[in-house]
Design an enzyme around this catalytic site. Structure first.
Site, short mmCIF file in Angstrom:
data_model
loop_
_atom_site.label_atom_id
_atom_site.label_comp_id
_atom_site.label_asym_id
_atom_site.label_seq_id
_atom_site.Cartn_x
_atom_site.Cartn_y
_atom_site.Cartn_z
N SER A 139 0.85 -1.19 0.00
CA SER A 139 0.00 0.00 0.00
C SER A 139 0.89 1.24 0.00
O SER A 139 2.07 1.17 0.39
CB SER A 139 -0.89 0.01 1.25
OG SER A 139 -1.52 1.26 1.45
N TYR A 152 -2.48 -1.29 10.17
CA TYR A 152 -2.45 -1.45 8.71
C TYR A 152 -1.12 -0.97 8.13
O TYR A 152 -0.48 -1.68 7.36
CB TYR A 152 -3.62 -0.66 8.11
CG TYR A 152 -3.74 -0.80 6.61
CD1 TYR A 152 -4.32 -1.93 6.04
CD2 TYR A 152 -3.31 0.21 5.76
CE1 TYR A 152 -4.45 -2.05 4.66
CE2 TYR A 152 -3.44 0.10 4.38
CZ TYR A 152 -4.01 -1.04 3.83
OH TYR A 152 -4.13 -1.15 2.48
#
Length: 259
Positions: A139, A152
């Site tokens: 990401s 995350y």
């Protein structure tokens, strides 16, 4: 089209969102696809949509036993696994102080440990055949900080390190390992309410391309890395973020719309 002809791919989290877009793209490019996910109804429906080139397999990416079972089943049904797209992931919005140990471990278990176990499960076969491609989905939050995403972001930074080490250890054995770093993408995970993409775009005014990404755009990057067109890409980080990591786009400054 046909750049993945003859390849067998496992796509984790393949039942919806970026995973479903990737499954569709791989089939369109000629691959046989194992849609690996815990979402049984969605996975079976997608496999039915895609026809004989795709099958659904229930996979818990946090379980070594589940990985071993699925890889064995895929190789028996479809043939030797030549591509792994480690796409499965979960998102959690909580501040650092609100995040519990259980929260943190759950996100890392799926997003990071799951990718580690996937590599461990498919690499021996790829090494034995002298070829393979592994695509780890990270990401943009694995390249910068993001408040309320402590678990995350930690997991996605970890995917970068995992990718680098795997690339170092597996490259000379014929296995390429690269990572994809999506920015904001219009999927169920980030758009639970099904807001129209044109509305979502309004929140991306500081991104140079001025819009959110489509899952198909991330799928295209994964398909490229899996293909022979990327035969000399190894340990690379492909950022698919509309320029988000380039910097903030300041409206009203020279070069902005209307200036």
């Amino acid at each position: 089209m046909g750049k993945l002809e003859g390849k067998v791919a496992i796509i984790t989290g393949g039942a919806r969102g970026m995973g479903a877009a990737t499954s569709r793209r791989f089939v369109a490019e000629g691959a046989k696809v194992a849609i690996a996910d815990v979402l049984e109804a969605e996975g079976a429906a997608l496999a039915a949509e895609l026809g004989d080139a795709a099958r659904y397999y229930k996979l818990d990416v946090t379980s070594e036993e589940s990985w071993a079972s699925v890889v064995a089943a895929v190789e028996a049904d479809l043939g030797p696994v030549g591509v792994l797209v480690n796409n499965a992931g979960i998102l959690m919005f909580k501040s650092l102080l609100e995040t519990t140990k259980a929260d943190y471990e759950r996100v890392l278990g799926v997003n990071l440990v799951g990718e580690f176990l996937g590599i461990k499960a498919v690499a021996p076969g790829m090494i034995a055949r002298g070829q393979g491609s592994i695509v780890n989905v990270s990401s943009v939050d694995g390249m910068k900080g993001a408040n309320s995403l402590v678990a995350y972001a930690s997991s996605k930074w970890g995917v970068r390190g995992l990718t680098k080490v795997a690339a170092m250890e597996l490259g000379h054995k014929g296995v390429r390992v690269n990572s994809v770093h999506p920015g904001g993408v219009d999927t169920v995970m980030s758009n639970h309410s099904g807001v129209a993409r044109s509305e979502l775009d309004k929140s991306y005014g500081e991104v140079p391309l001025q819009r959110i990404g489509a899952p198909e755009e991330v799928a295209a990057a994964s398909a490229f890395l899996a293909s022979d067109d990327a035969s000399y890409l190894h340990g690379a980080e492909i950022v698919v973020d509309g320029g988000m990591t380039v910097g903030t786009y300041y409206h009203g400054f020279p070069g902005s719309p209307g200036m």
